[in-house]
Design an enzyme around this catalytic site. Structure first.
Site, PDB file in Angstrom:
ATOM      1  N   LEU A 142      46.432  41.780  27.303  1.00 41.39           N
ATOM      2  CA  LEU A 142      46.746  43.196  27.101  1.00 41.39           C
ATOM      3  C   LEU A 142      46.864  43.897  28.451  1.00 41.39           C
ATOM      4  CD1 LEU A 142      47.060  45.530  25.027  1.00 41.39           C
ATOM      5  CD2 LEU A 142      44.617  45.946  25.315  1.00 41.39           C
TER       6      LEU A 142
ATOM      7  N   HIS B 243      34.664  45.670  32.424  1.00 37.04           N
ATOM      8  CA  HIS B 243      35.307  46.306  33.574  1.00 37.04           C
ATOM      9  C   HIS B 243      35.718  47.725  33.201  1.00 37.04           C
ATOM     10  CE1 HIS B 243      38.303  47.091  36.692  1.00 37.04           C
ATOM     11  NE2 HIS B 243      37.855  46.032  37.355  1.00 37.04           N
TER      12      HIS B 243
END
Length: 345
Positions: free
Chosen positions: A125, A229
């Site tokens: 993605l 993240h």
């Protein structure tokens, strides 16, 4: 207009640009044009029924029809770990106890596992930073659920997603430095790249096979286990809303969490509807965003609209531009799915 469709060979230059922009962490699409070409070819071969289940995978692109450019990517793997082992760390516990010494200690551990063998996977993605608006990120991610809802028999009962783990602005992973780096004389960026070009199994097989006590790792490494993240947090929250949960598995390189769901329990499986197309110039606009998909396997298309739609009715009004984008005609059936969960009363 934005359209999501299968990747084709003509997209290779745009996809390669996106791979360059993605930076460290998008291991399923590294900055390598040969790998990009192979990934597109694999999608085409999957659609043409030329691959075994172990090799099958789909790569979708988000195309801006105003410019003709591909500005986003998302992917689906049919069954991981059947062609080569799929590794993750299971975050577990070991108890050390002595009744005689009145000692009882529970310790968190990492154990190399193949628990997700045979699962389907969400992957790859990425959205160009200039287009991160107007729900485009949600659109790009959730269009895959439209494909899963249309063709659940092509996938496995369980589906997983590896979330990008934490690393600093220089691409340094505290988890890798504390663990993987001791077994390989390379930095995280190099290990990440080798993983993306098919060397992950080789690296994993040289990792320790015994439980690793988390308390023995440096504090900065302990703190990033199962930490997402910062740039991946929006995608993580999107998947949580669709039914994914963290079940104590993390990536062997950066310690990022792997989340999972049963395909049968995904929101798209429960809430998407098939409605019959009524082509008309009179569309009632609304603030609620919907995904419309054509359910055509080889010519799969999804668009995003903001218009008034009654999911309890059998029919849906769409205009000529929307029908052309979806490659459907009056009387055809399309799948309709609310981009965000609708409130029920």
């Amino acid at each position: 207009m934005m359209i999501i469709r299968h990747a084709v060979h003509q997209d290779i230059d745009d996809i390669y640009i996106l791979a360059e922009k993605s930076g460290v962490g998008l291991t399923s699409l590294p900055n390598n044009k040969d790998i990009v070409a192979a990934r597109i070819a694999r999608t085409c071969d999957t659609l043409n029924g030329q691959l075994s289940k172990a090799e099958q995978g789909y790569l979708f692109v988000l195309e801006d029809t105003d410019t003709g450019r591909v500005i986003g990517l998302s992917g689906l793997e049919v069954a991981v770990g059947l062609h080569e082992p799929f590794y993750s760390f299971h975050v577990g516990k070991q108890v050390h106890a002595s009744k005689a010494l009145q000692v009882y200690k529970t310790l968190d551990t990492l154990f190399l596992s193949n628990d997700y063998t045979g699962s389907s996977e969400l992957c790859t993605l990425f959205l160009d930073e200039r287009y991160r608006k107007n729900y485009n990120g949600n659109f790009l991610s959730k269009a895959r659920f439209m494909f899963l809802a249309a063709f659940p028999h092509l996938f496995q009962p369980k589906i997983i997603a590896e979330m990008r783990g934490h690393c600093d602005e220089n691409g340094r992973s505290a988890f890798w430095e504390a663990l993987g780096h001791h077994f390989f004389n390379m930095d995280f960026i190099t290990a990440d790249y080798l993983s993306g070009i098919g060397q992950k199994v080789f690296i994993a097989e040289l990792m320790p096979r015994y439980p690793i006590y988390i308390d023995l790792l440096p504090p900065d490494a302990q703190q990033v286990i199962a930490k997402v993240h910062q740039l991946t947090m929006p995608a993580y929250h999107v998947l949580q809303q669709e039914g994914f949960q963290y079940q104590n598995h993390v990536d062997i390189f950066d310690g990022g969490p792997t989340i999972e769901s049963e395909i049968s329990t995904l929101r798209a499986m429960k809430q998407s509807r098939l409605l019959q197309v009524n082509c008309t110039a009179h569309i009632q606009h609304d603030e609620v965003a919907y995904l419309l998909g054509n359910d055509h396997y080889q010519q799969f298309r999804v668009i995003q609209v903001k218009q008034k739609i009654d999911l309890q009715q059998q029919q849906i009004d769409i205009n000529a531009q929307q029908a052309a984008a979806l490659q459907v005609q009056h009387g055809d059936w399309i799948r309709v799915f609310a981009l965000h969960a609708l409130e029920t009363h």
